[in-house]
Design a protein around this motif. Structure first.
Motif, mmCIF file in Angstrom:
data_model
loop_
_atom_site.group_PDB
_atom_site.id
_atom_site.type_symbol
_atom_site.label_atom_id
_atom_site.label_comp_id
_atom_site.label_asym_id
_atom_site.label_seq_id
_atom_site.Cartn_x
_atom_site.Cartn_y
_atom_site.Cartn_z
ATOM 1 N N MET A 1 0.902 -1.400 -0.038
ATOM 2 C CA MET A 1 0.043 0.036 -0.183
ATOM 3 C C MET A 1 0.901 1.291 0.025
ATOM 4 O O MET A 1 0.631 2.002 -0.758
ATOM 5 C CB MET A 1 -0.874 -0.112 1.143
ATOM 6 C CG MET A 1 -2.034 1.371 1.447
ATOM 7 S SD MET A 1 -3.250 1.292 0.309
ATOM 8 C CE MET A 1 -3.999 2.193 0.916
ATOM 9 N N ARG A 2 1.698 1.254 0.904
ATOM 10 C CA ARG A 2 2.910 2.384 0.966
ATOM 11 C C ARG A 2 3.613 2.656 -0.420
ATOM 12 O O ARG A 2 3.909 3.866 -0.468
ATOM 13 C CB ARG A 2 3.639 2.468 2.239
ATOM 14 C CG ARG A 2 2.949 2.894 3.566
ATOM 15 C CD ARG A 2 4.081 2.889 4.837
ATOM 16 N NE ARG A 2 3.349 3.111 5.804
ATOM 17 C CZ ARG A 2 3.506 4.117 6.584
ATOM 18 N NH1 ARG A 2 4.148 4.977 6.112
ATOM 19 N NH2 ARG A 2 2.681 4.232 7.628
ATOM 20 N N SER A 3 3.742 1.577 -0.952
ATOM 21 C CA SER A 3 4.840 1.533 -1.984
ATOM 22 C C SER A 3 3.721 2.348 -3.280
ATOM 23 O O SER A 3 4.329 2.799 -4.175
ATOM 24 C CB SER A 3 5.523 0.146 -2.597
ATOM 25 O OG SER A 3 4.402 -0.513 -2.795
ATOM 26 N N ALA A 4 2.631 1.735 -3.306
ATOM 27 C CA ALA A 4 1.809 2.362 -4.375
ATOM 28 C C ALA A 4 1.624 3.760 -4.148
ATOM 29 O O ALA A 4 1.599 4.528 -5.122
ATOM 30 C CB ALA A 4 0.534 1.546 -4.311
ATOM 31 N N LEU A 5 1.410 4.419 -2.710
ATOM 32 C CA LEU A 5 1.128 5.800 -2.647
ATOM 33 C C LEU A 5 2.510 6.411 -3.050
ATOM 34 O O LEU A 5 2.374 7.405 -3.653
ATOM 35 C CB LEU A 5 1.041 5.810 -1.111
ATOM 36 C CG LEU A 5 0.587 7.308 -0.620
ATOM 37 C CD1 LEU A 5 -0.715 7.895 -1.521
ATOM 38 C CD2 LEU A 5 0.312 7.210 0.635
ATOM 39 N N ALA A 6 3.751 5.772 -2.736
ATOM 40 C CA ALA A 6 4.932 6.625 -3.117
ATOM 41 C C ALA A 6 5.110 6.584 -4.713
ATOM 42 O O ALA A 6 5.523 7.639 -5.128
ATOM 43 C CB ALA A 6 6.112 5.771 -2.435
ATOM 44 N N GLN A 7 4.586 5.811 -5.147
ATOM 45 C CA GLN A 7 4.594 5.591 -6.551
ATOM 46 C C GLN A 7 3.849 6.681 -7.075
ATOM 47 O O GLN A 7 4.165 7.351 -8.428
ATOM 48 C CB GLN A 7 4.313 4.187 -7.245
ATOM 49 C CG GLN A 7 4.296 4.241 -8.774
ATOM 50 C CD GLN A 7 3.897 2.844 -9.357
ATOM 51 O OE1 GLN A 7 3.848 1.950 -8.577
ATOM 52 N NE2 GLN A 7 4.248 2.673 -10.531
#
Length: 65
Positions: A1-7
């Motif tokens: 979830m966090r990596s998608a938000l960062a992307q």
């Protein structure tokens, strides 16, 4: 979830950068379009003036011989 938000945030930052570049390019092109021989160092022959058209109406007759 966090990596998608960062992307998504990274893509948003990149898109904002592209928008800023395109706005600057657009402003430069608009400025260039407004130039003519009176407000730049361009010669008068480059002003792309429209050739005057004749105000005469054709008579419908051919050339006299």
């Amino acid at each position: 979830m966090r990596s998608a938000l960062a992307q998504v945030r990274a893509e948003l930052t990149a898109a904002r950068g592209e928008i800023a570049e395109l706005k600057a390019e657009s402003a430069g092109l608009k400025r260039h379009l407004g130039m003519n021989s009176k407000n730049s160092s361009k010669p008068p022959s480059s002003d792309n003036l429209a050739k005057p058209t004749s105000l005469r109406k054709p008579s419908g007759q051919g050339p006299s011989t």
